[in-house]
Every structure is written in structure tokens, then in C-alpha cells.
Design an enzyme around this catalytic site. Sequence first.
Site, PDB file in Angstrom:
ATOM      1  N   LYS A  75      55.601  64.560  61.256  1.00  0.00           N
ATOM      2  CA  LYS A  75      55.480  63.101  61.290  1.00  0.00           C
ATOM      3  C   LYS A  75      56.851  62.420  61.204  1.00  0.00           C
ATOM      4  CE  LYS A  75      50.762  63.190  59.411  1.00  0.00           C
ATOM      5  NZ  LYS A  75      49.812  62.624  58.408  1.00  0.00           N
ATOM      6  N   TYR A  83      43.506  59.875  66.169  1.00  0.00           N
ATOM      7  CA  TYR A  83      42.940  59.534  64.857  1.00  0.00           C
ATOM      8  C   TYR A  83      41.638  58.731  64.980  1.00  0.00           C
ATOM      9  CZ  TYR A  83      47.047  61.191  62.209  1.00  0.00           C
ATOM     10  OH  TYR A  83      48.022  61.963  61.613  1.00  0.00           O
ATOM     11  N   ASN A  90      52.919  62.084  54.600  1.00  0.00           N
ATOM     12  CA  ASN A  90      52.724  63.450  54.102  1.00  0.00           C
ATOM     13  C   ASN A  90      53.216  64.526  55.071  1.00  0.00           C
ATOM     14  OD1 ASN A  90      50.763  63.167  55.999  1.00  0.00           O
ATOM     15  ND2 ASN A  90      49.034  63.589  54.653  1.00  0.00           N
ATOM     16  N   HIS A 102      50.864  66.988  60.330  1.00  0.00           N
ATOM     17  CA  HIS A 102      49.465  67.059  60.741  1.00  0.00           C
ATOM     18  C   HIS A 102      49.219  68.459  61.279  1.00  0.00           C
ATOM     19  CE1 HIS A 102      45.694  66.340  62.902  1.00  0.00           C
ATOM     20  NE2 HIS A 102      46.245  67.078  63.854  1.00  0.00           N
ATOM     21  N   GLU A 104      42.646  68.155  70.400  1.00  0.00           N
ATOM     22  CA  GLU A 104      44.028  67.690  70.222  1.00  0.00           C
ATOM     23  C   GLU A 104      44.980  68.374  71.213  1.00  0.00           C
ATOM     24  OE1 GLU A 104      44.704  68.424  66.064  1.00  0.00           O
ATOM     25  OE2 GLU A 104      43.315  66.849  65.439  1.00  0.00           O
TER      26      GLU A 104
HETATM   27  P1  IDP Z   1      44.721  65.276  56.973  1.00  0.00           P
HETATM   28  O1  IDP Z   1      45.992  64.866  57.685  1.00  0.00           O
HETATM   29  O2  IDP Z   1      45.009  66.069  55.737  1.00  0.00           O
HETATM   30  O3  IDP Z   1      43.721  65.940  57.895  1.00  0.00           O
HETATM   31  P2  IDP Z   1      43.013  62.893  57.093  1.00  0.00           P
HETATM   32  O4  IDP Z   1      41.990  62.555  56.063  1.00  0.00           O
HETATM   33  O5  IDP Z   1      42.548  63.384  58.424  1.00  0.00           O
HETATM   34  O6  IDP Z   1      44.035  63.924  56.416  1.00  0.00           O
HETATM   35  O7  IDP Z   1      43.898  61.583  57.285  1.00  0.00           O
HETATM   36  C1  IDP Z   1      44.822  61.496  58.351  1.00  0.00           C
HETATM   37  C2  IDP Z   1      46.125  60.961  57.816  1.00  0.00           C
HETATM   38  O8  IDP Z   1      45.915  59.600  57.376  1.00  0.00           O
HETATM   39  C3  IDP Z   1      46.670  61.668  56.560  1.00  0.00           C
HETATM   40  O9  IDP Z   1      47.404  62.832  56.868  1.00  0.00           O
HETATM   41  C4  IDP Z   1      47.542  60.583  55.961  1.00  0.00           C
HETATM   42  O10 IDP Z   1      48.773  60.461  56.665  1.00  0.00           O
HETATM   43  C5  IDP Z   1      46.711  59.338  56.221  1.00  0.00           C
HETATM   44  N1  IDP Z   1      45.788  59.025  55.118  1.00  0.00           N
HETATM   45  C6  IDP Z   1      44.608  59.618  54.811  1.00  0.00           C
HETATM   46  N2  IDP Z   1      44.026  59.071  53.732  1.00  0.00           N
HETATM   47  C7  IDP Z   1      44.853  58.085  53.335  1.00  0.00           C
HETATM   48  C8  IDP Z   1      44.809  57.137  52.245  1.00  0.00           C
HETATM   49  O11 IDP Z   1      43.891  57.115  51.430  1.00  0.00           O
HETATM   50  N3  IDP Z   1      45.873  56.289  52.155  1.00  0.00           N
HETATM   51  C9  IDP Z   1      46.906  56.293  53.031  1.00  0.00           C
HETATM   52  N4  IDP Z   1      46.978  57.159  54.068  1.00  0.00           N
HETATM   53  C10 IDP Z   1      45.968  58.045  54.211  1.00  0.00           C
HETATM   54 MG    MG Z   2      42.566  65.149  59.439  1.00  0.00          MG
END
Ligand code: IDP
Ligand code: MG
Length: 137
Positions: A10, A51, A114, A117, A128
Site C-alpha cells: 500500500k 474493494y 496496514n 493487501h 483480483e
Molecule cells: P484485510 O485487508 O485484512 O482483508 P478488510 O476487512 O478486507 O481487511 O478491509 C480492507 C482494508 O480496509 C483494510 O486492509 C484496511 O486498510 C481498511 N480497513 C478495514 N477496516 C477498517 C476500519 O475499521 N477502519 C479503517 N480502515 C479499515
Molecule cells: Mg479483505
Amino acid sequence: MSQRSLVLLKPDAVRRGLVGEIIGRIERKAGWQLVALELRSLDRGLLEQHYGEHIGKPFYEPLVEFMSSGPVVVLVVEGERVIEGLRTLAGPTDPIAAAPGSIRGDFGTIVRENLIHASDSEESAARELKLFFPSLV
Ligand code: IDP
Ligand code: MG
């Protein structure tokens, strides 16, 4: 069971100079191969498809803003149980809850930023891979 996974490093990972560190961890897993690697700026249209499952959630708009705030590294990684393995290497979504030793656990503090992905299932990986690399066979 050889699989392929779509990985995004990212914009925070690129800005912070963590690309080499993260790719190094992926490369060191025995038998895993990089089959595509590219620095790319993602537009809203592609992010909306990527997304799509999160459209309407409170974090969706800031997520798309963040993901289009700078270039990302797009990778395709191939190897034994790579889908599950990359999710383990990345750690859970919230970096504060992620164990030390995982990429998110070692380098992150903010849920949105974070670092990485990785496809979460064979179905997501297929979708994807087609979205990011339509001509890759
Ligand atoms: P993942 O990347 O671990 O699969 P997902 O639930 O698919 O997690 O969410 C996609 C991305 O959206 C996350 O990696 C993160 O960057 C962001 N995200 C998910 N939940 C939150 C939240 O509660 N607050 C802010 N950003 C979030
Ligand atoms: Mg996800």
C-alpha cells in the site's frame, strides 16, 4: 497445492521505504515465486471494483482516498498454499492486534495504513488477478 495470490504494498509501505523489506519476507518463503511485479497508481474505478465488498461502510471513502494517495506495488505471488500463507505473513487487519513477526505487527499502528493487501480466498484471488492483470495466464 500451488496457488496464486494478488498482493498490494500500500502507499504507506512505498512512502516509508518498506517495499524491499516486505518483498524480502515474501521471497524468503521456500518455493514461493514472484510472477508479476509493478509500481502502479490506482484510480478510483479500479479501487471500487477491488474493494466492492466494502462500499457503504464508514471506512470505505477514506480507504479509497488513502489507496489512491500514492503509488502501490502490485505483485502476483505463486506457490504452495500461498493464499493462506500470505495472510499469515501479513497478520490481521488491525496492526495493533497483529503479532510481532508479521508484517502488520512489525510495522503498523493504524488500521487503514496496514501496509499490505493479500487475497483472502481462492475466489478473491481469481477475481483480483483478473482485475489487476487481465492478460496474465
Ligand atoms: P484485510 O485487508 O485484512 O482483508 P478488510 O476487512 O478486507 O481487511 O478491509 C480492507 C482494508 O480496509 C483494510 O486492509 C484496511 O486498510 C481498511 N480497513 C478495514 N477496516 C477498517 C476500519 O475499521 N477502519 C479503517 N480502515 C479499515
Ligand atoms: Mg479483505
